[in-house]
Design an enzyme around this catalytic site. Structure first.
Site, PDB file in Angstrom:
ATOM      1  N   GLY B 248      50.258  45.399  64.221  1.00 27.94           N
ATOM      2  CA  GLY B 248      51.426  44.554  63.977  1.00 27.94           C
ATOM      3  C   GLY B 248      52.383  45.202  63.013  1.00 27.94           C
ATOM      4  N   ARG B 622      38.137  44.427  43.364  1.00 27.82           N
ATOM      5  CA  ARG B 622      36.899  44.612  44.114  1.00 27.82           C
ATOM      6  C   ARG B 622      37.228  45.006  45.561  1.00 27.82           C
ATOM      7  NH1 ARG B 622      33.217  39.880  43.330  1.00 27.82           N
ATOM      8  NH2 ARG B 622      32.202  41.233  41.806  1.00 27.82           N
ATOM      9  N   LEU B 624      36.094  44.786  49.147  1.00 28.51           N
ATOM     10  CA  LEU B 624      35.173  43.891  49.852  1.00 28.51           C
ATOM     11  C   LEU B 624      34.319  44.643  50.865  1.00 28.51           C
ATOM     12  CD1 LEU B 624      37.712  40.995  50.396  1.00 28.51           C
ATOM     13  CD2 LEU B 624      35.951  41.159  48.617  1.00 28.51           C
ATOM     14  N   ASN B 625      34.937  45.603  51.546  1.00 27.78           N
ATOM     15  CA  ASN B 625      34.215  46.423  52.527  1.00 27.78           C
ATOM     16  C   ASN B 625      34.781  47.833  52.433  1.00 27.78           C
ATOM     17  OD1 ASN B 625      33.112  47.750  54.697  1.00 27.78           O
ATOM     18  ND2 ASN B 625      33.713  46.228  56.229  1.00 27.78           N
ATOM     19  N   LYS B 695      41.781  42.610  45.445  1.00 27.89           N
ATOM     20  CA  LYS B 695      43.219  42.674  45.681  1.00 27.89           C
ATOM     21  C   LYS B 695      43.460  43.388  47.008  1.00 27.89           C
ATOM     22  CE  LYS B 695      44.168  44.264  41.385  1.00 27.89           C
ATOM     23  NZ  LYS B 695      44.763  44.444  40.022  1.00 27.89           N
ATOM     24  N   GLY B 696      44.723  43.457  47.436  1.00 22.34           N
ATOM     25  CA  GLY B 696      45.009  44.036  48.743  1.00 22.34           C
ATOM     26  C   GLY B 696      45.026  45.550  48.709  1.00 22.34           C
ATOM     27  N   VAL B 697      44.682  46.153  49.863  1.00 25.38           N
ATOM     28  CA  VAL B 697      44.804  47.603  49.993  1.00 25.38           C
ATOM     29  C   VAL B 697      45.595  48.008  51.248  1.00 25.38           C
ATOM     30  CG1 VAL B 697      42.691  48.130  48.744  1.00 25.38           C
ATOM     31  CG2 VAL B 697      42.605  47.836  51.219  1.00 25.38           C
ATOM     32  N   GLY B 698      45.934  47.025  52.067  1.00 22.67           N
ATOM     33  CA  GLY B 698      46.499  47.330  53.381  1.00 22.67           C
ATOM     34  C   GLY B 698      47.829  48.045  53.335  1.00 22.67           C
ATOM     35  N   GLU B 699      48.558  47.901  52.248  1.00 25.45           N
ATOM     36  CA  GLU B 699      49.854  48.555  52.137  1.00 25.45           C
ATOM     37  C   GLU B 699      49.880  49.619  51.048  1.00 25.45           C
ATOM     38  OE1 GLU B 699      52.460  44.928  53.999  1.00 25.45           O
ATOM     39  OE2 GLU B 699      52.373  45.042  51.829  1.00 25.45           O
TER      40      GLU B 699
END
Lengths: 316, 739
Positions: B248, B622, B624-625, B695-699
């Protein structure tokens, strides 16, 4: 894609005859270019003559010591042929620089010679393109032209030929064998096979409508060191900004043809005498009269420097 | 559940499942072709017909008339719906260009008709028979020409990066004028296309006045609301289902023409209709990342302390649209007492600009982090050290507002050590490997962490299976897996006892996939629902939930040990809850950080650039995976290579459209462009983000990496190009004589 009828003849003569009966027909072999164009209705044949049943898939040695490559030999097989790899390295390297493994498995020798330009305006049927629709104009002339021709173009068209293989064929002085519906064969030197656009950019080659390529013949091996250097914006699966095919002999003489610069593989035999004097002299002789756009003027510098890289590689 | 104080010890901290590198649980479906994407959901509705969308062939003007007679008479055609058949439709949330209806054309390839037929090929063939009479109008297509008179803009990207027209701290102009070392440089970035593998696609079916869309969408609740608004039907009459999404990158945050036209076509045809946008339409019919022109000024003392920093950006969009918020990171990334950030917005008649992975930061970091490299060079300070010297532990605009946790320095130091930075000769153009000029570049990575309300429902059945239902989406990120890990951890069961159902608007509304908020927010919602389920289980078993330990498929309390499944023997237990957030994120700035290190080779003759090594050290709470997080980061790094080296929608400034509208013309990196990529996650937690402490890592993986590529090119060659992408034609003229 418009609906179309389809036949699969058994001999080259039948295939040519089938074409002669249908002015709106096209040959189809690997289909890697034609089918895409049909989906976009850039090409809209109402009849397809499938040549995949004609054999024409052998690579044979000629009495003159060259190789006769059947029209339907797949790009993968041609690039992998031991004789090609040994004696015509520039051809094997050019083939492997093109497309992807999947496409090369499907694409044929004749079809590669007949692939159409990748000019973006040719691909967008809403835009003016004299090659797609004669007389409609050329959006590329004052449009986005970074990929397009810097030499040999016309007011009607500045498209480039996208083939890598054809550049190697040109430097090797291949000849194209054909047969027409009347059973007449002819042999066309590769130099005369592809056209410049002039005022008929819709015609990429000199082939007549009913003329079928049966083979491409390579003269006896040239020897020398053979290099194909392709420059593009990413490492794989992209059309050349500029490519250079060179065959350099131990005495420094040789041959050079360029891809990505013109409507046909660009080779100026008269310029090859400059090769011992280096890339600058050779490129300026080969590219005299170039008329780039502001978008693609860099190709002239790039052609010279790519030739320099190829010569260094050949002499290393 | 309300999250308004930092998380203490909780069951997630056991890390028996969460935090373990875990294969994605949907992987086998995707690799065996059994994960049905929108266009392939043949079983959801009978008698599906095929719709083919026609795009306008002018960039601006009016549709005078449409002649559909020949198309309607063509073989297999069931219906043709044209833009003149329906009034101008409403706009979806955060969208600004009309998707369909009425006679106005706002941009090239705006949808003007959909042809419905028994087969795809028939619909496509008939679409060429539709004759449209246009009244074209002159348009504005050149950002550089419009930029000088573009007015200031106030904007919110919708992904949390809200930038005011201008924001000032101290006296920037005065401090910059007095700074002993000054940099004033302008950078340009190009329009970019999401170019996801799966184009936008929808199957629509009506049952009376109820509409179901099987589609490909990142934000299910937004989609449901927007489609209702666009079509003027009650929201409760819409169901949206999107369990698998083939990429996306922000291009599917919103309802697009495929969904709207599938719905209209299904109505007209009286049967379900499926519509996929063709590849050319993805570039010009949908949204894109807008081009920017950015000016960065940095003033510093000779010892490398920044005293003044300004970042201004101008971008273009359709009338009513929003700017690319390219200056946001500059408010937070470095210290400096005197600051200015500003946005301006030009009206353009190109397709709508909107969010693409890391909107704002992705192009903004290209400019800021190249500017930092240029400044370090002017100062004669190592670029790693220069960044460290200007680190800040507080929001520079509000010094009483600390970062919740910030270890940019740790990322840079560890990255430099692992990458072999010390061996780098600071002088450019010195390293050579055969035909390659070799250079190393560094950039900081920075992207804010956003928290969004997110709900889930959890079921426990008599077999001991835990089923999670939420409208959260998995756009290839690994949502299925981290949600399963969360439920397994909370309920004390192995991963294979958890079933996850996503993407259905009949499920509780989750945070959705965007702005790298999905992982932390959606799992926190599952945490909330599982907390409730644990209470229900304890109550059913007659145990005080505070004493209960959920582990090994059992509930344990004191000497008591009961199989979890026993709690559901008398009937399935169902719990639903949402995680909602207080003002923690306001009181402390939550951000994610990285150190990006890149080595490139530049061909001495042709100026071809090839990336040789990449390393990202990430600090993002952290993880998560670690396995799917690494995939996210390397995907971002790959996209960053694209932005740095090749990705560009080429604008025909006369005809007003993106010319290279297919994947042959719009080049993204292929495998051969990408070397081994190394990712290191710092071992940290952020208790202010949620009970997940993630926290986020996607960006994050994308933000800054392109600048590291650019800086490496400069180190290799001594050439500085400020116009992205850095294609070889921009380097050639300055390359050393090769002969």
């Amino acid at each position: 894609m418009k609906s179309f009828t389809y036949e699969r003849p058994g001999t080259p003569a039948e295939a040519a005859a089938a074409m002669a009966q249908r002015p709106d027909a096209k040959f189809i072999a690997g289909g890697t270019n034609l089918l895409d164009l049909m989906k976009l209705q850039v090409e809209a044949p109402s009849h397809l003559v499938d040549v995949n049943g004609l054999g024409l898939d052998a690579i044979e040695e000629t009495p003159e010591g060259g190789l006769r490559i059947g029209a339907l030999v797949r790009n993968t097989d041609l690039a992998a042929d031991d004789r090609v790899r040994r004696d015509y390295g520039v051809l094997a390297r050019a083939l492997l620089a093109g497309a992807t493994g999947q496409l090369r498995n499907q694409a044929t020798t004749a079809g590669n010679l007949l692939q159409r330009t990748r000019c973006p305006y040719f691909y967008d049927t809403a835009q003016a393109c004299n090659k797609r629709q004669p007389g409609s104009g050329c959006s590329a002339l004052d449009g986005v032209s970074r990929q397009l021709a810097v030499i040999g173009g016309s007011d009607a068209c500045i498209a480039t030929n996208p083939s890598d293989m054809a550049v190697a064929m040109r430097v090797l002085d291949a000849t194209v064998e054909t047969v027409d519906a009347g059973g007449t064969g002819r042999t066309i030197p590769i130099a005369a096979f592809h056209r410049l656009p002039g005022d008929e950019p819709e015609r990429d080659t000199v082939l007549k409508h009913d003329e079928l390529i049966t083979a491409v013949t390579l003269p006896k091996p040239l020897g020398g060191v053979q290099v194909y250097r392709k420059v593009r914006d990413r490492a794989s699966y992209a059309f050349a900004l500029v490519s250079v095919a060179v065959v350099i002999q131990p005495d420094g003489t040789g041959r050079v043809a360029f891809g990505g610069l013109a409507h046909k593989p660009w080779r100026v035999e008269a310029a090859e005498g400059e090769l011992p004097r280096g890339p600058k002299a050779t490129a300026s002789a080969a590219l005299a009269g170039a008329a780039p756009t502001p978008d693609n003027a860099f190709k002239l510098t790039l052609a010279e420097r790519t030739l320099g890289a190829a010569l260094k590689q050949a002499r290393a | 559940m309300k999250f308004d104080t930092p998380a203490g010890q909780n069951p997630i901290d056991r890390l028996r499942v969460v935090g373990c590198p875990t294969d994605r649980i949907d992987g086998k479906y995707k690799t065996t072709g059994t994960a049905a994407y929108a266009y392939e959901r043949h079983d959801v509705a009978d008698h599906q017909a095929y719709g083919y969308v026609l795009g306008a062939t002018i960039p601006k003007g009016r549709v005078r008339a449409v002649d559909t007679a020949a198309a309607k008479a063509a073989a297999g055609v069931i219906a043709v719906v044209t833009t003149l058949d329906v009034p101008k439709l409403g706009l979806g949330t955060m969208n600004y260009a009309s998707l369909f209806g009425g006679d106005r054309i706002q941009h090239y390839h705006q949808a003007v008709a959909v042809v419905v037929a028994e087969t795809f090929e028939q619909a496509r063939a008939a679409s060429f028979l539709v004759r449209i009479d246009y009244a074209p109008e002159a348009g504005r297509f050149d950002l550089a020409a419009e930029a000088p008179h573009a007015p200031p803009a106030k904007a919110d990207s919708g992904e949390g990066s809200g930038a005011d027209g201008a924001e000032r701290v101290g006296d920037f102009e005065g401090a910059f004028a007095q700074a002993p070392v000054q940099l004033d440089a302008t950078y340009t970035t190009s329009d970019e296309s999401h170019a996801m593998m799966e184009p936008h696609a929808t199957i629509a079916a009506w049952d009376g006045d109820r509409l179901t869309l099987w589609t490909s969408n990142q934000m299910i609740a937004w989609a449901k609301g927007s489609i209702a608004k666009i079509l003027g039907i009650p929201k409760q009459n819409v169901r949206v289902d999107s369990p698998y999404i083939g990429g996306g990158f922000g291009g599917k945050l919103f309802v697009r023409a495929d969904a709207v036209l599938a719905a209209l076509a299904a109505k007209a045809a009286g049967r379900p209709v499926k519509v996929a946008l063709t590849r050319p339409l993805v570039a010009n019919n949908t949204t894109h990342r807008p081009a920017t022109i950015q000016r960065v000024r940095i003033g510093a003392t000779r010892d490398g302390t920044i005293t003044a920093i300004a970042h201004e950006s101008v971008s273009g969009n359709v009338p009513g649209g929003v700017p690319e918020t390219a200056v946001d990171q500059t408010k937070l990334l470095y210290a400096g007492a005197n600051r200015l950030t500003a946005l301006r917005l030009a009206e353009l008649d190109l397709p709508e600009g909107n969010a693409m992975r890391a909107p704002g930061e992705a192009p903004g970091m290209l400019a800021l982090e190249v500017a930092m490299d240029e400044m370090a060079s002017m100062l004669g300070i190592d670029p790693v050290e220069f960044r460290i010297r200007n680190d800040t532990q507080v929001d520079p605009n509000q010094p009483d507002r600390p970062f919740s946790h910030r270890d940019l320095v740790g990322c840079l130091r560890l990255g430099a050590e692992r990458f072999g930075w010390a061996a780098r000769n600071p002088a450019p153009g010195q390293a050579r490997d055969g035909q390659w000029l070799v250079g190393m570049g560094v950039a900081a990575g920075f992207r804010n962490n956003l928290v969004m309300k997110s709900a889930a429902r959890v079921r426990l059945d008599a077999a001991g299976t835990v089923t999670v239902e939420t409208d959260m989406t998995d756009i290839g990120t690994g949502s299925y897996t981290i949600i399963a890990q969360t439920a397994a951890e909370m309920m004390g069961v192995p991963l294979d006892r958890v079933v996850v159902r996503l993407g259905d608007s009949d499920h509780p509304a989750a945070a959705g996939s965007g702005g790298q908020w999905g992982a932390n927010s959606a799992t926190a919602g599952v945490y909330a629902a599982c907390t409730k389920l644990r209470e229900a289980v304890a109550q059913r078993l007659g145990i005080n939930s505070a004493d209960a330990d959920f582990a090994g498929g059992e509930v344990r309390a004191g000497n008591l040990s009961v199989p979890l499944a026993q709690a559901a023997q008398a009937g399935e237990l169902v719990a639903e809850d949402a995680m909602e957030y207080g003002d923690l994120a306001k009181r402390q700035q939550q951000s994610t950080f990285a150190g990006h290190f890149v080595e490139v080779g530049v061909d001495v003759d042709t100026a071809e650039v090839r990336v040789r090594r990449m390393l990202a050290v990430c600090a993002a709470g952290r993880i998560l995976n670690p396995k799917s997080a690494r995939s996210q980061v390397i995907g971002g790094m790959t996209m960053g290579v694209g932005a740095a080296l090749m990705e560009k929608l080429s604008v025909d400034k006369k005809r007003g459209f993106f010319v290279n509208h297919d994947l042959a013309g719009y080049e993204v990196p292929v495998h051969a462009d990408i070397p081994h990529q190394e990712v290191i996650f710092l071992d940290e937690v952020d208790p202010t983000s949620s009970p997940m402490k993630a926290k986020g890592v996607g960006e994050l993986g994308l933000c800054g990496v392109g600048a590291a590529v650019a800086n490496a090119i400069t180190h290799a060659t001594g050439i500085r190009v400020r116009d992205f992408p850095l294609t070889l034609d921009k380097l050639l003229a300055q390359m050393p004589d090769a002969a």
